[in-house]
Write an enzyme that holds these catalytic residues in place. Structure first.
Site, PDB file in Angstrom:
ATOM      1  N   ASP A 101       0.829  -1.217   0.000  1.00 49.37           N
ATOM      2  CA  ASP A 101       0.000   0.000   0.000  1.00 49.37           C
ATOM      3  C   ASP A 101       0.861   1.265   0.000  1.00 49.37           C
ATOM      4  O   ASP A 101       0.636   2.188  -0.778  1.00 49.37           O
ATOM      5  CB  ASP A 101      -0.980   0.001   1.187  1.00 49.37           C
ATOM      6  CG  ASP A 101      -0.305  -0.264   2.536  1.00 49.37           C
ATOM      7  OD1 ASP A 101       0.935  -0.465   2.585  1.00 49.37           O
ATOM      8  OD2 ASP A 101      -1.015  -0.272   3.567  1.00 49.37           O
ATOM      9  N   ASP A 104       7.060   3.752   3.713  1.00 50.23           N
ATOM     10  CA  ASP A 104       7.418   4.897   4.555  1.00 50.23           C
ATOM     11  C   ASP A 104       8.889   4.725   4.947  1.00 50.23           C
ATOM     12  O   ASP A 104       9.782   5.103   4.190  1.00 50.23           O
ATOM     13  CB  ASP A 104       6.472   4.932   5.756  1.00 50.23           C
ATOM     14  CG  ASP A 104       6.705   6.135   6.638  1.00 50.23           C
ATOM     15  OD1 ASP A 104       7.320   7.105   6.184  1.00 50.23           O
ATOM     16  OD2 ASP A 104       6.259   6.110   7.808  1.00 50.23           O
ATOM     17  N   ASP A 160      -5.246   2.458   7.112  1.00 51.18           N
ATOM     18  CA  ASP A 160      -6.122   2.664   8.260  1.00 51.18           C
ATOM     19  C   ASP A 160      -5.601   3.698   9.250  1.00 51.18           C
ATOM     20  O   ASP A 160      -4.421   4.050   9.243  1.00 51.18           O
ATOM     21  CB  ASP A 160      -6.305   1.349   9.021  1.00 51.18           C
ATOM     22  CG  ASP A 160      -5.046   0.979   9.822  1.00 51.18           C
ATOM     23  OD1 ASP A 160      -3.947   1.001   9.242  1.00 51.18           O
ATOM     24  OD2 ASP A 160      -5.168   0.712  11.033  1.00 51.18           O
TER      25      ASP A 160
END
Ligand code: 5GP
Length: 180
Positions: A101, A104, A160
């Site tokens: 997704d 980072d 989320d």
């Protein structure tokens, strides 16, 4: 209809769809050369909507699997990853397309990539919907990036906040009052 917790939409569904169409063509063209059904491995849980949208646009036979993993807590990457749900399909001598997704720090992905190569994967190709290069703490880059975004906390399309917002059909920035 925008969720009441969202300050602004960063990437809308039609942008995500066009991105998935392009990425699907890339995966297909690679597999035409190798004559191998691509093996796509989604990292749970955030990659689920991205994986679902991506495979809709792949018109050749494809195999999918999911892995749930997290790197050990700590300041330094340990080089080891904890597996919560392992693969069902062997990656031995296969090119594995990791479907992620967002990247980072890159810690989880680096360790998953190393683990798959140690298990005998022929190659590991990283496909990520989002990339936050400013957050990087280890040396790893995706082979295919949907969207490069600034260092903000985003939700939606699998991502989320406390297990909420994964179902939004877009990527958005949360209103500060949601988490302050
Ligand atoms: P890292 O690259 O730091 O090892 O881990 C990436 C994971 O951190 C992603 O799969 C996602 O679960 C989480 N993450 C990183 N940035 C964000 C963000 O902006 N929003 C959300 N919801 N999760 C994020």
């Amino acid at each position: 209809m925008i969720d009441s917790g969202i300050e602004k939409v960063l990437i809308n569904f039609s942008q995500i769809q066009s991105c998935c169409e392009k990425m699907a063509k890339t995966i297909e063209s690679y597999s035409v050369d190798t004559k191998e059904a691509p093996l796509l491995v989604g990292l749970l849980k955030g990659s689920v909507p991205f994986m679902a949208e991506l495979i809709k646009h792949i018109t050749i036979p494809v195999e999918i699997d999911f892995l749930s993993a997290h790197s050990y807590e700590g300041i330094q990457s340990s080089g080891k990853v904890k597996i919560d749900k392992d693969l069902d399909i062997s990656c031995l001598n296969r090119t594995v397309w990791i479907i992620e997704d967002i990247i980072d720090t890159g810690r989880t992905l680096l360790e998953v990539k190393q683990m798959l190569l140690e298990r005998g994967a022929q190659d590991v190709v990283i496909v990520t919907l989002l990339d936050k290069p400013e957050g990087r703490k280890v040396q790893i880059e995706a082979d295919h990036v949907g969207f490069t975004i600034p260092n903000a906390f985003v939700v939606g399309f699998g991502l989320d906040y406390n297990e909420k917002y994964r179902n939004l059909p877009y990527i958005g920035v949360l209103k500060p009052e949601v988490y302050l």
